[in-house]
Structures are given as structure tokens and as C-alpha cells.
Motif scaffolding. Structure first.
Motif, PDB file in Angstrom:
ATOM      1  N   VAL A 203       0.804  -1.224   0.000  1.00 27.82           N
ATOM      2  CA  VAL A 203       0.000   0.000   0.000  1.00 27.82           C
ATOM      3  C   VAL A 203       0.837   1.274   0.000  1.00 27.82           C
ATOM      4  O   VAL A 203       0.512   2.250  -0.680  1.00 27.82           O
ATOM      5  N   ALA A 204       1.940   1.307   0.758  1.00 27.34           N
ATOM      6  CA  ALA A 204       2.611   2.568   1.085  1.00 27.34           C
ATOM      7  C   ALA A 204       3.509   3.096  -0.027  1.00 27.34           C
ATOM      8  O   ALA A 204       4.055   2.337  -0.833  1.00 27.34           O
ATOM      9  N   ASP A 205       3.670   4.440  -0.032  1.00 28.45           N
ATOM     10  CA  ASP A 205       4.703   5.073  -0.853  1.00 28.45           C
ATOM     11  C   ASP A 205       6.071   4.832  -0.234  1.00 28.45           C
ATOM     12  O   ASP A 205       7.041   4.536  -0.925  1.00 28.45           O
ATOM     13  N   ARG A 206       6.134   5.003   1.090  1.00 35.03           N
ATOM     14  CA  ARG A 206       7.360   4.705   1.843  1.00 35.03           C
ATOM     15  C   ARG A 206       6.989   3.934   3.097  1.00 35.03           C
ATOM     16  O   ARG A 206       5.881   4.056   3.618  1.00 35.03           O
ATOM     17  N   VAL A 207       7.947   3.170   3.591  1.00 37.62           N
ATOM     18  CA  VAL A 207       7.767   2.363   4.793  1.00 37.62           C
ATOM     19  C   VAL A 207       8.790   2.792   5.828  1.00 37.62           C
ATOM     20  O   VAL A 207       9.986   2.921   5.516  1.00 37.62           O
ATOM     21  N   VAL A 208       8.324   3.029   7.054  1.00 41.39           N
ATOM     22  CA  VAL A 208       9.209   3.298   8.187  1.00 41.39           C
ATOM     23  C   VAL A 208       9.223   2.038   9.041  1.00 41.39           C
ATOM     24  O   VAL A 208       8.207   1.688   9.658  1.00 41.39           O
ATOM     25  N   VAL A 209      10.346   1.333   9.072  1.00 43.20           N
ATOM     26  CA  VAL A 209      10.462   0.117   9.878  1.00 43.20           C
ATOM     27  C   VAL A 209      10.986   0.516  11.251  1.00 43.20           C
ATOM     28  O   VAL A 209      12.069   1.107  11.371  1.00 43.20           O
ATOM     29  N   MET A 210      10.195   0.200  12.296  1.00 43.49           N
ATOM     30  CA  MET A 210      10.538   0.594  13.656  1.00 43.49           C
ATOM     31  C   MET A 210      10.849  -0.622  14.518  1.00 43.49           C
ATOM     32  O   MET A 210      10.320  -1.711  14.303  1.00 43.49           O
ATOM     33  N   ASN A 211      11.708  -0.392  15.502  1.00 39.99           N
ATOM     34  CA  ASN A 211      12.073  -1.452  16.446  1.00 39.99           C
ATOM     35  C   ASN A 211      12.522  -0.799  17.747  1.00 39.99           C
ATOM     36  O   ASN A 211      13.400   0.066  17.736  1.00 39.99           O
ATOM     37  N   ALA A 212      11.891  -1.189  18.844  1.00 39.30           N
ATOM     38  CA  ALA A 212      12.280  -0.715  20.177  1.00 39.30           C
ATOM     39  C   ALA A 212      12.350   0.803  20.256  1.00 39.30           C
ATOM     40  O   ALA A 212      13.285   1.366  20.818  1.00 39.30           O
ATOM     41  N   GLY A 213      11.370   1.480  19.670  1.00 44.29           N
ATOM     42  CA  GLY A 213      11.281   2.930  19.781  1.00 44.29           C
ATOM     43  C   GLY A 213      12.192   3.714  18.873  1.00 44.29           C
ATOM     44  O   GLY A 213      12.302   4.944  19.005  1.00 44.29           O
TER      45      GLY A 213
END
Length: 354
Positions: A203-213
Motif C-alpha cells: 500500500v505505502a509510498d514509503r515504509v518506516v520500519v521501527m524497532n524498540a522505539g
């Protein structure tokens, strides 16, 4: 409208949910916040919405500081996982609610509200269902009502918190394709939280992959999947096979695999790990090339259009997983217990351990 998060920190007691996080979101972008439970993605969304206040840092909407601004003054639309529709109201009244509760000075006339609500119901493909109540709708239809209600107040930012998490797989797939098409039509800056990798990548134009804040990587769906920046990103976005080794004399030594050291690695003697996705393991019956690894076939399982093959290395007994297309699987006609060879392709080598 563009959004800038600058050095955002948020704590809950002794737990730090977000660590000095900065993120710039261009106007009109559809951005996915992706990560495991507890990584801080929902906290970040709530800070953007105004439902939480950061302990440190600034939040800017179109270069205006809104860090301390109340939710009602931010012009954001919110859609939650469990719809939050008013059960005693019809579809029409649910969508109209945000307009009807405006102060008298800014409240549109009844005729204008009716025109707008009917146009939104048509936009979300619910024309003709205005008189129904939420319990008379499917889960997918209820989520569309929630989205129409969020759009009715003409938000500058649309925030979606696991919007399809409560739906079954088939409806989820249909709705995320529809959301992409809707966004392409409206171009509202949209941020959605998900732990579903396929959903974010589709779906996304960009993806922000997060881990532990913290943010592990930001990029297009293709970039974060094909060129992961960290071991976490690589392992989180799909299954991987791991090959542990060391850098020695300018080479990456992975046992049967020896590669020239990569530019991003420290050339000093140090441990490394290489990750290879299951579809990047090529299986042959004969040893082909210097990088072929001898393995024994343990289990074969057809899963729709793919075939998963569980393998065990004969040199150290470690398990590997390969994915084959149905056609390749039929051509190989592998049998459990058979000894074959695998050649890894598209290795991603990292210094830290996964």
C-alpha cells in the motif's frame, strides 16, 4: 500537508517508547509505520494525532509547531482498528457526526451536510446503505464507514491505526487495494500503523520500519525489502536463512561460502552473518559452482502456488528453508531424504548478529 517530527522522545514511567526519533513526511504521501508490537508505532501515531504529548522534541504541521495543540485544533482524521462507530446511529448519521457537532458558526447547513455525506458514501462504495445501522454491515463495510466519517471533516492528515487488523485475509486484501486507489484520488497526507509486512509493502509510498522505539530504516517498499539496512529489517520483512561466519584477510568466510568483503563492513577480523531469503536458494541435483552447499531434503509442503522445502546441511546439520514455484518443484520432483545442493543468491551480509 507536510509533517516534521524532530527529536521526539516519549516515556511511560521507566519505559522509553520513543528514543529521539526524527521523521519528515512530505505532503500527500501515504506512509506506513511498520514494526512488531511494542516498537512505538502506535505511540508515534497518537503523538501526531494529539492523543499523546511528547516528553521532548517538536511536531510541525506545514512548518507550524503543533506540539502542544489540542486534538480538535489539528484537523486530523482518525480511523481505528475496531471502527468505533455509534451503534445507535445510521450509516448516514455516523458519517455526518463530525460536521453536526461543529460550533454553530462553522457548522454547514443541513442540505450541505447531506450532499457531502452522500458524496462520501459514494466515494467509499457504500451508496444506498445510508439508512442501515452498523450491526447490519459487514466488517469491511463498517471500516469504510469509519473512513468516510474521518474524511467528512476534511482533515489535513489522515491517521489509520491497524485499520484492517480485525478483518479476515480476503477482505483485508480488497480494502488495502481500495485504500491505495482512494489515496491516489484524494492525495491526503496519510499515515497508517501496521505490523503486517505485506500490507505495508503493497500500500505505502514509503515504509518506516521501527524497532524498540527507534527507526531502523525508511525507504520505498522495494528498497526496504531488497536492500535492508539492518539485520532486524532483513529478518522482519519475510523469512531468512542465516549463514554465520567471519571476515578474515579481506574476505567474508561463511564456511562453504567465501566472498570478497563488502564495502559497508569493517575489514578487521570480526563476526558476520549473511541472510538469504528462501526464494533465493537455488536447488540442483549436481554441484554447480564453488558456492553450492550439500543438503538433505527433510520435508516438502505445497502452499498454494509455492512449494516450501525444508533442508538440512550435511556439514553442520543447520536447517534451511527454500521456496520454489510450482513449476520448478514439479521439474525437480524432490523426494524426502534425497541429497541435493543449494546455491544462495542475493546474500545480505551484516556485522551484527541477528
Amino acid at each position: 500537508m507536510k509533517i516534521d517530527l524532530q527529536h521526539i522522545t516519549k516515556q511511560f514511567g521507566q519505559f522509553t517508547a520513543l528514543h529521539d526519533l526524527s521523521l519528515a513526511i512530505p505532503s500527500g504521501e501515504l506512509l506506513a509505520l511498520l514494526g512488531p508490537s511494542g516498537c512505538g508505532k502506535t505511540t508515534l501515531l497518537r503523538i501526531i494525532a494529539g492523543l499523546e504529548v511528547a516528553d521532548a522534541g517538536q511536531l510541525l504541521f506545514a512548518d507550524t509547531n503543533v506540539t502542544r495543540r489540542a486534538v480538535r485544533d489539528r484537523q486530523v482524521g482518525l480511523v481505528f482498528q475496531h471502527y468505533a462507530l455509534f451503534r445507535h446511529m445510521t450509516v448516514f448519521e455516523n458519517v455526518a457526526f463530525g460536521l453536526r457537532v461543529r460550533p454553530r458558526a462553522t457548522r454547514p447547513p443541513a442540505a450541505e451536510i447531506a450532499t457531502k455525506v452522500n458524496a462520501l458514501l459514494k466515494l467509499v462504495q457504500l451508496a444506498g446503505l445510508a439508512g442501515r445501522f452498523p450491526h447490519q454491515l459487514s466488517g469491511g463495510q463498517r471500516q469504510r464507514v469509519a473512513l468516510a466519517r474521518a474524511l467528512a471533516v476534511e482533515p489535513r492528515v489522515l491517521l489509520l491505526d491497524e485499520p484492517f487488523g480485525a478483518l479476515d485475509a480476503k477482505v483485508r486484501k480488497e480494502l488495502r487495494r481500495w485504500l491505495r486507489e482512494l489515496h491516489d484520488e484524494l492525495h491526503i497526507t496519510t499515515i497508517f500503523v501496521t505490523h503486517d509486512q505485506e500490507e505495508a509493502l503493497e500500500v505505502a509510498d514509503r515504509v518506516v520500519v521501527m524497532n524498540a522505539g527507534r527507526i531502523e530504516q525508511i525507504g520505498t517498499p522495494a528498497a526496504v525489502y531488497d536492500t535492508p539496512a539492518t539485520p532486524f529489517v532483513c529478518s522482519f520483512l519475510g523469512n531468512v536463512n542465516l549463514f554465520h561466519g567471519r571476515i578474515q584477510n579481506g574476505q567474508v568466510d561463511l564456511g562453504p561460502l567465501r566472498l570478497t568483503a563488502f564495502d559497508h563492513l569493517n575489514t578487521a577480523d570480526a563476526p558476520v552473518v549473511a541472510a538469504v531469503r528462501p526464494h533465493d536458494l537455488v536447488i540442483t541435483r549436481d554441484r554447480e559452482g564453488v558456492y553450492a552447499i550439500e543438503v538433505k531434503v527433510k520435508h516438502i509442503q505445497a502452499i498454494g502456488p509455492l512449494t516450501r522445502v525444508d533442508l538440512q546441511r550435511t556439514d553442520n546439520q543447520e536447517l534451511l528453508e527454500a521456496e520454489l514455484t510450482k513449476l520448478v518443484a514439479q521439474m525437480l520432483s524432490l523426494q524426502p531424504g534425497e541429497v541435493v545442493y543449494v546455491t544462495p543468491q542475493n546474500l545480505r551480509v551484516f556485522s551484527p548478529d541477528i
